[in-house]
Motif scaffolding. Structure first.
Motif, PDB file in Angstrom:
ATOM      1  N   SER A 110       0.823  -1.217   0.000  1.00 49.33           N
ATOM      2  CA  SER A 110       0.000   0.000   0.000  1.00 49.33           C
ATOM      3  C   SER A 110       0.857   1.267   0.000  1.00 49.33           C
ATOM      4  O   SER A 110       2.066   1.209   0.157  1.00 49.33           O
ATOM      5  CB  SER A 110      -0.957   0.036   1.190  1.00 49.33           C
ATOM      6  OG  SER A 110      -1.870  -1.022   1.101  1.00 49.33           O
ATOM      7  N   LYS A 111       0.169   2.398  -0.175  1.00 47.39           N
ATOM      8  CA  LYS A 111       0.887   3.679  -0.176  1.00 47.39           C
ATOM      9  C   LYS A 111       1.404   3.951   1.231  1.00 47.39           C
ATOM     10  O   LYS A 111       0.789   3.513   2.210  1.00 47.39           O
ATOM     11  CB  LYS A 111      -0.081   4.794  -0.587  1.00 47.39           C
ATOM     12  CG  LYS A 111      -0.477   4.714  -2.029  1.00 47.39           C
ATOM     13  CD  LYS A 111      -1.380   5.892  -2.378  1.00 47.39           C
ATOM     14  CE  LYS A 111      -1.986   5.689  -3.740  1.00 47.39           C
ATOM     15  NZ  LYS A 111      -3.363   6.146  -3.818  1.00 47.39           N
ATOM     16  N   ALA A 160       0.297  -6.542   0.991  1.00 46.81           N
ATOM     17  CA  ALA A 160      -0.830  -5.870   0.317  1.00 46.81           C
ATOM     18  C   ALA A 160      -0.342  -5.203  -0.959  1.00 46.81           C
ATOM     19  O   ALA A 160      -0.137  -3.995  -1.014  1.00 46.81           O
ATOM     20  CB  ALA A 160      -1.448  -4.828   1.268  1.00 46.81           C
ATOM     21  N   GLY A 162      -1.802  -6.337  -4.052  1.00 46.91           N
ATOM     22  CA  GLY A 162      -2.780  -6.738  -5.075  1.00 46.91           C
ATOM     23  C   GLY A 162      -2.337  -8.032  -5.752  1.00 46.91           C
ATOM     24  O   GLY A 162      -1.169  -8.427  -5.660  1.00 46.91           O
ATOM     25  N   VAL A 163      -3.288  -8.692  -6.415  1.00 43.15           N
ATOM     26  CA  VAL A 163      -3.003  -9.943  -7.139  1.00 43.15           C
ATOM     27  C   VAL A 163      -2.571  -9.570  -8.561  1.00 43.15           C
ATOM     28  O   VAL A 163      -3.205  -8.707  -9.180  1.00 43.15           O
ATOM     29  CB  VAL A 163      -4.282 -10.822  -7.228  1.00 43.15           C
ATOM     30  CG1 VAL A 163      -3.972 -12.147  -7.903  1.00 43.15           C
ATOM     31  CG2 VAL A 163      -4.875 -11.047  -5.836  1.00 43.15           C
ATOM     32  N   LYS A 165       0.796  -9.534  -7.910  1.00 45.78           N
ATOM     33  CA  LYS A 165       2.096  -9.061  -7.405  1.00 45.78           C
ATOM     34  C   LYS A 165       2.419  -9.655  -6.034  1.00 45.78           C
ATOM     35  O   LYS A 165       3.539 -10.089  -5.777  1.00 45.78           O
ATOM     36  CB  LYS A 165       2.034  -7.529  -7.323  1.00 45.78           C
ATOM     37  CG  LYS A 165       3.298  -6.869  -7.744  1.00 45.78           C
ATOM     38  CD  LYS A 165       3.134  -5.370  -7.823  1.00 45.78           C
ATOM     39  CE  LYS A 165       4.498  -4.741  -7.970  1.00 45.78           C
ATOM     40  NZ  LYS A 165       4.420  -3.295  -8.007  1.00 45.78           N
ATOM     41  N   GLY A 186      -4.376  -8.064  -0.347  1.00 42.99           N
ATOM     42  CA  GLY A 186      -5.037  -7.139  -1.275  1.00 42.99           C
ATOM     43  C   GLY A 186      -5.202  -5.749  -0.702  1.00 42.99           C
ATOM     44  O   GLY A 186      -4.247  -5.115  -0.255  1.00 42.99           O
ATOM     45  N   ASP A 190      -5.880  -0.607   3.164  1.00 44.70           N
ATOM     46  CA  ASP A 190      -6.715   0.570   2.844  1.00 44.70           C
ATOM     47  C   ASP A 190      -7.930   0.619   3.761  1.00 44.70           C
ATOM     48  O   ASP A 190      -8.353   1.684   4.194  1.00 44.70           O
ATOM     49  CB  ASP A 190      -7.156   0.520   1.375  1.00 44.70           C
ATOM     50  CG  ASP A 190      -5.980   0.554   0.422  1.00 44.70           C
ATOM     51  OD1 ASP A 190      -5.663   1.628  -0.100  1.00 44.70           O
ATOM     52  OD2 ASP A 190      -5.353  -0.501   0.207  1.00 44.70           O
ATOM     53  N   ARG A 213     -18.521  -3.242  -3.411  1.00 39.89           N
ATOM     54  CA  ARG A 213     -17.222  -2.657  -3.766  1.00 39.89           C
ATOM     55  C   ARG A 213     -17.201  -2.232  -5.227  1.00 39.89           C
ATOM     56  O   ARG A 213     -16.618  -1.212  -5.587  1.00 39.89           O
ATOM     57  CB  ARG A 213     -16.091  -3.661  -3.512  1.00 39.89           C
ATOM     58  CG  ARG A 213     -15.798  -3.825  -2.047  1.00 39.89           C
ATOM     59  CD  ARG A 213     -14.682  -4.799  -1.814  1.00 39.89           C
ATOM     60  NE  ARG A 213     -13.364  -4.233  -2.096  1.00 39.89           N
ATOM     61  CZ  ARG A 213     -12.243  -4.955  -2.129  1.00 39.89           C
ATOM     62  NH1 ARG A 213     -12.293  -6.246  -1.920  1.00 39.89           N
ATOM     63  NH2 ARG A 213     -11.086  -4.384  -2.367  1.00 39.89           N
ATOM     64  N   ARG A 220     -13.695  -1.604 -10.872  1.00 42.15           N
ATOM     65  CA  ARG A 220     -13.650  -3.036 -10.569  1.00 42.15           C
ATOM     66  C   ARG A 220     -14.601  -3.836 -11.470  1.00 42.15           C
ATOM     67  O   ARG A 220     -14.483  -5.042 -11.569  1.00 42.15           O
ATOM     68  CB  ARG A 220     -14.064  -3.289  -9.115  1.00 42.15           C
ATOM     69  CG  ARG A 220     -13.024  -2.880  -8.140  1.00 42.15           C
ATOM     70  CD  ARG A 220     -13.435  -3.192  -6.728  1.00 42.15           C
ATOM     71  NE  ARG A 220     -12.349  -2.907  -5.830  1.00 42.15           N
ATOM     72  CZ  ARG A 220     -11.379  -3.751  -5.548  1.00 42.15           C
ATOM     73  NH1 ARG A 220     -11.377  -4.954  -6.057  1.00 42.15           N
ATOM     74  NH2 ARG A 220     -10.395  -3.419  -4.745  1.00 42.15           N
ATOM     75  N   ARG A 223     -13.243  -6.194 -13.835  1.00 41.97           N
ATOM     76  CA  ARG A 223     -12.626  -7.391 -13.269  1.00 41.97           C
ATOM     77  C   ARG A 223     -13.657  -8.467 -12.976  1.00 41.97           C
ATOM     78  O   ARG A 223     -13.389  -9.648 -13.068  1.00 41.97           O
ATOM     79  CB  ARG A 223     -11.904  -7.017 -11.974  1.00 41.97           C
ATOM     80  CG  ARG A 223     -10.502  -6.585 -12.239  1.00 41.97           C
ATOM     81  CD  ARG A 223      -9.826  -5.901 -11.093  1.00 41.97           C
ATOM     82  NE  ARG A 223      -9.959  -6.542  -9.807  1.00 41.97           N
ATOM     83  CZ  ARG A 223      -9.299  -6.118  -8.729  1.00 41.97           C
ATOM     84  NH1 ARG A 223      -8.465  -5.109  -8.825  1.00 41.97           N
ATOM     85  NH2 ARG A 223      -9.463  -6.699  -7.575  1.00 41.97           N
TER      86      ARG A 223
HETATM   87  N1  UDP Z   1      -0.304  -1.770  -4.289  1.00 43.27           N
HETATM   88  C1  UDP Z   1       1.008  -1.583  -3.922  1.00 43.27           C
HETATM   89  N2  UDP Z   1       1.968  -1.583  -4.877  1.00 43.27           N
HETATM   90  C2  UDP Z   1       1.689  -1.789  -6.180  1.00 43.27           C
HETATM   91  C3  UDP Z   1       0.333  -2.015  -6.558  1.00 43.27           C
HETATM   92  C4  UDP Z   1      -0.643  -2.000  -5.584  1.00 43.27           C
HETATM   93  O1  UDP Z   1       1.302  -1.412  -2.740  1.00 43.27           O
HETATM   94  O2  UDP Z   1       2.604  -1.786  -6.996  1.00 43.27           O
HETATM   95  C5  UDP Z   1      -1.324  -1.751  -3.243  1.00 43.27           C
HETATM   96  C6  UDP Z   1      -2.419  -0.710  -3.408  1.00 43.27           C
HETATM   97  O3  UDP Z   1      -1.968   0.541  -2.910  1.00 43.27           O
HETATM   98  C7  UDP Z   1      -3.554  -1.310  -2.575  1.00 43.27           C
HETATM   99  C8  UDP Z   1      -3.293  -2.824  -2.712  1.00 43.27           C
HETATM  100  O4  UDP Z   1      -2.007  -2.966  -3.267  1.00 43.27           O
HETATM  101  O5  UDP Z   1      -3.388  -0.931  -1.238  1.00 43.27           O
HETATM  102  C9  UDP Z   1      -4.193  -3.592  -3.660  1.00 43.27           C
HETATM  103  O6  UDP Z   1      -5.434  -3.184  -3.644  1.00 43.27           O
HETATM  104  P1  UDP Z   1      -6.581  -3.779  -4.543  1.00 43.27           P
HETATM  105  O7  UDP Z   1      -7.810  -3.218  -3.966  1.00 43.27           O
HETATM  106  O8  UDP Z   1      -6.293  -3.588  -5.992  1.00 43.27           O
HETATM  107  O9  UDP Z   1      -6.431  -5.333  -4.231  1.00 43.27           O
HETATM  108  P2  UDP Z   1      -7.466  -6.488  -4.309  1.00 43.27           P
HETATM  109  O10 UDP Z   1      -7.957  -6.681  -2.906  1.00 43.27           O
HETATM  110  O11 UDP Z   1      -8.547  -6.080  -5.253  1.00 43.27           O
HETATM  111  O12 UDP Z   1      -6.600  -7.601  -4.810  1.00 43.27           O
END
Ligand code: UDP
Length: 247
Positions: A110-111, A160, A162-163, A165, A186, A190, A213, A220, A223
């Motif tokens: 995450s950020k 966290a 995301g999928v 990565k 994921g 956040d 969501r 989304r 997806r």
């Molecule tokens: N994220 C990250 N680095 C990256 C891409 C994504 O830290 O290079 C973080 C993004 O900030 C978020 C999380 O990965 O906090 C993924 O969130 P998303 O809602 O897309 O995940 P999901 O639950 O849908 O897989």
């Protein structure tokens, strides 16, 4: 691997409650063993079918939590009544277990501001949590992050990114240090930071968190559709074939 595993389109799903999953992990920690925990949903299976490397990771995971609503429906077609186990709740309980037992924990993803706020909020609830490493998900050098995790020796690692990565990241850690419990979470940071709201409990109970969501974050939509109906269609075909083979 968990003994109660059902296969949907060749992807394993562990049939267990949240507490059974946590027990499984606690035992692993006590034995100093690691585990890759995956919170599976139809979009991940679809990605795994397209990306062989991801597919292998999902299939080889030590624990596959039945997270997605589509997974619950697919199991229902097999006459299996499985409760949905949201990954975010599973991970939060894992944090509590770490706090209670002083197990070292690491947070990646995450950020920066999200990560900081999420940890601040978690620390308010569990002040004695032993966080040995934290890193936002927008780093430049992945090897440095991997090395830092190996050096700081967390028992539990929450990722966290995301999928897919986060799954690739965990695989990299696992290949170098195999006694860490690692879970891809994921967008959970956040939510914990208060930047994203989970669906109201009523929606959650109906299994419609994904719909909520999608309405809140229309990006989304792409997806989920046509992934979810396509996934269910393939499961119907597979279920019919399985029945035929049995008879
Ligand atoms: N994220 C990250 N680095 C990256 C891409 C994504 O830290 O290079 C973080 C993004 O900030 C978020 C999380 O990965 O906090 C993924 O969130 P998303 O809602 O897309 O995940 P999901 O639950 O849908 O897989």
């Amino acid at each position: 691997m968990n003994p109660k595993r059902e296969y949907i389109l060749n992807y394993g799903v562990d049939l267990l409650t949240k507490n059974e999953g946590l027990d499984f992990i606690t035992k692993k920690i006590l034995k100093n063993e690691g585990a890759q925990v995956v919170t599976i949903n139809p979009e991940m299976i679809e990605m795994g079918q397209k990306n062989k490397e991801l597919g292998e990771i999902l299939k080889n995971a030590d624990l596959v939590i039945p997270d997605g609503f589509g997974i619950k429906l697919a199991l229902k077609m097999r006459r299996i009544n499985q409760e949905q186990v949201p990954g975010i709740e599973f991970a939060r309980e894992l944090i509590n277990i770490c706090a209670e037992n002083n197990y070292p924990i690491a947070f990646v993803g995450s950020k920066d501001e999200v990560l900081t706020k999420a940890i601040e909020n978690i620390k308010e609830q569990t002040p004695n949590l032993n966080i040995v490493y934290k890193q936002d998900g927008y780093y430049k050098n992945e090897d440095n992050v991997v090395n830092a995790i190996i050096e700081t020796k967390p028992k539990v690692l929450l990722v966290a990114l995301g999928v897919p990565k986060q799954e690739f990241f965990i695989e990299k850690i696992k290949s170098q240090k195999n006694d860490i419990i690692a879970i891809g979470v994921g967008g959970s940071f956040d939510v914990w930071a208060g930047y994203v709201q989970r669906a109201p409990v009523k929606w959650q109970k109906l299994g419609l968190e994904w719909l909520y969501r999608t309405m809140k974050e229309p990006r989304r939509f792409k997806r989920i559709f046509p992934t979810l109906p396509m996934f269910l269609f393939k499961v119907i075909i597979e279920t019919i074939q399985l029945k035929r083979n049995k008879n």
